[in-house]
Design a protein around this motif. Sequence first.
Motif, mmCIF file in Angstrom:
data_model
loop_
_atom_site.group_PDB
_atom_site.id
_atom_site.type_symbol
_atom_site.label_atom_id
_atom_site.label_comp_id
_atom_site.label_asym_id
_atom_site.label_seq_id
_atom_site.Cartn_x
_atom_site.Cartn_y
_atom_site.Cartn_z
ATOM 1 N N ILE A 131 0.855 -1.193 0.000
ATOM 2 C CA ILE A 131 0.000 0.000 0.000
ATOM 3 C C ILE A 131 0.885 1.235 0.000
ATOM 4 C CG2 ILE A 131 -1.801 1.247 1.248
ATOM 5 C CD1 ILE A 131 -2.575 -1.425 2.549
ATOM 6 N N SER A 132 0.669 2.097 -0.956
ATOM 7 C CA SER A 132 1.456 3.327 -1.020
ATOM 8 C C SER A 132 0.703 4.357 -1.837
ATOM 9 C CB SER A 132 2.835 3.067 -1.637
ATOM 10 O OG SER A 132 2.709 2.695 -3.002
ATOM 11 N N GLY A 133 1.176 5.601 -1.773
ATOM 12 C CA GLY A 133 0.555 6.662 -2.556
ATOM 13 C C GLY A 133 0.234 7.885 -1.722
ATOM 14 N N PHE A 134 0.084 9.012 -2.412
ATOM 15 C CA PHE A 134 -0.136 10.310 -1.787
ATOM 16 C C PHE A 134 -1.619 10.629 -1.626
ATOM 17 C CE2 PHE A 134 0.556 15.056 -1.716
ATOM 18 C CZ PHE A 134 1.435 15.070 -0.648
ATOM 19 N N GLN A 135 -2.491 9.667 -1.952
ATOM 20 C CA GLN A 135 -3.919 9.940 -1.959
ATOM 21 C C GLN A 135 -4.474 10.252 -0.571
ATOM 22 O OE1 GLN A 135 -2.574 7.127 -3.134
ATOM 23 N NE2 GLN A 135 -3.441 5.320 -2.133
ATOM 24 N N GLY A 136 -3.852 9.765 0.476
ATOM 25 C CA GLY A 136 -4.309 10.080 1.822
ATOM 26 C C GLY A 136 -4.132 11.560 2.138
ATOM 27 N N VAL A 175 -15.854 3.238 -7.212
ATOM 28 C CA VAL A 175 -14.832 2.638 -8.072
ATOM 29 C C VAL A 175 -14.328 1.325 -7.480
ATOM 30 C CG1 VAL A 175 -12.480 2.944 -8.966
ATOM 31 C CG2 VAL A 175 -14.116 4.829 -9.084
ATOM 32 N N SER A 176 -14.308 1.220 -6.163
ATOM 33 C CA SER A 176 -13.790 0.008 -5.509
ATOM 34 C C SER A 176 -14.601 -1.236 -5.868
ATOM 35 C CB SER A 176 -13.786 0.197 -3.988
ATOM 36 O OG SER A 176 -15.107 0.236 -3.474
ATOM 37 N N PHE A 177 -15.867 -1.052 -6.262
ATOM 38 C CA PHE A 177 -16.696 -2.198 -6.638
ATOM 39 C C PHE A 177 -16.318 -2.742 -8.016
ATOM 40 C CE2 PHE A 177 -19.527 -0.106 -3.542
ATOM 41 C CZ PHE A 177 -19.793 -1.194 -2.702
ATOM 42 N N THR A 180 -10.055 -4.589 -8.647
ATOM 43 C CA THR A 180 -9.596 -5.687 -7.783
ATOM 44 C C THR A 180 -8.567 -5.244 -6.759
ATOM 45 O OG1 THR A 180 -7.898 -6.248 -9.426
ATOM 46 C CG2 THR A 180 -10.025 -7.391 -9.584
ATOM 47 N N ASP A 181 -8.047 -4.019 -6.916
ATOM 48 C CA ASP A 181 -6.994 -3.555 -6.007
ATOM 49 C C ASP A 181 -7.483 -2.417 -5.119
ATOM 50 O OD1 ASP A 181 -7.279 -1.729 -8.022
ATOM 51 O OD2 ASP A 181 -5.131 -1.289 -8.210
ATOM 52 N N SER A 182 -8.770 -2.396 -4.784
ATOM 53 C CA SER A 182 -9.313 -1.296 -3.980
ATOM 54 C C SER A 182 -8.680 -1.232 -2.594
ATOM 55 C CB SER A 182 -10.835 -1.439 -3.843
ATOM 56 O OG SER A 182 -11.174 -2.679 -3.231
#
Length: 310
Positions: A131-136, A175-177, A180-182
């Motif tokens: 899990i990574s990314g600047f979205q938080g 989008v999570s629905f 597969t990587d939600s």
Amino acid sequence: MSSQQLPGGGMSNYSGYTKLCKGLAVVLAGGHIVVQIFPSAVSYLALIPAKTIPFAWNLVTAGYVEQSIPGVFISIIGLLFIGKLLEPIWGSREFLKFIFIVNFLTSVCVFVTAISLYYITTQESYLYIPISGFQGVLSGFLVGIKQIIPDQELSLLKIKAKWLPSIALLLSVVVSFFTTDSAAYLPTVIFGTYIGWIYLRYWQRKSETKLKGDPSDEFSFSTFFPEPLRPVIDPVATIFERLLCGRRSESSDETRGYTLGGSVLPSSDPIEASRRRERGARALEERLAAESLTAPGMTDETKRDATENV
């Protein structure tokens, strides 16, 4: 054509972004390049719950590592444009502090959630998904916009800025629905939004007043939800509010004021909230006015319409 200075101290349009935002953009781009050249670096930089102990540093580094090209572009664009508005109002130090705290606590919450889901479901996939990314942090930025210019209407979307965090959350869930990587982004968006609100609601210190937080009704937790749902949300939110700030919430209910050195300042919260929104509106108005001066073919009527919406 001469350049026009913006509130952030930079130049308008392409060069109007602050040095701090540019530096952070370089960090995001660099993190993406590193994991593309050395794929094994994901194991050390991304948040993988099973490896967080002893690799505890990934609670910090995960937020600055984008694994996909769309992800790094969205993060950099969001950082530059939103930072252009928030940093001049908060100040560079407070802006950087917000990023660090929201990023770190979001990672902690995601880690705890993953471990909990593993013990509940016994599925090891929760332990090993990177899990990574600047979205938080971007989600936290949207909460900052909600606080500063809640009634500013976005011309492209025809919605008020106060609904940006709620819409971003709703879209992420929808989008999570279909993906597969939600699990790799949805918890980060949810916790980033909540931690951003917690920080601005209870912890952010105002340098000019030495007060903390924003207990105004216009920034309560229930304002993230439509009006019909608020009577249901408010009692639940009150329970968490009392757990987070104890007696302060009780005094806020009675006086709707901040506390300074243990003494209550009646009615200070709406005044401070109003000043904050005025600063946000003024900064946005100045930025729009500055950019309009350099935009070719823009008429006086267009300029007037841009500033009237602030």
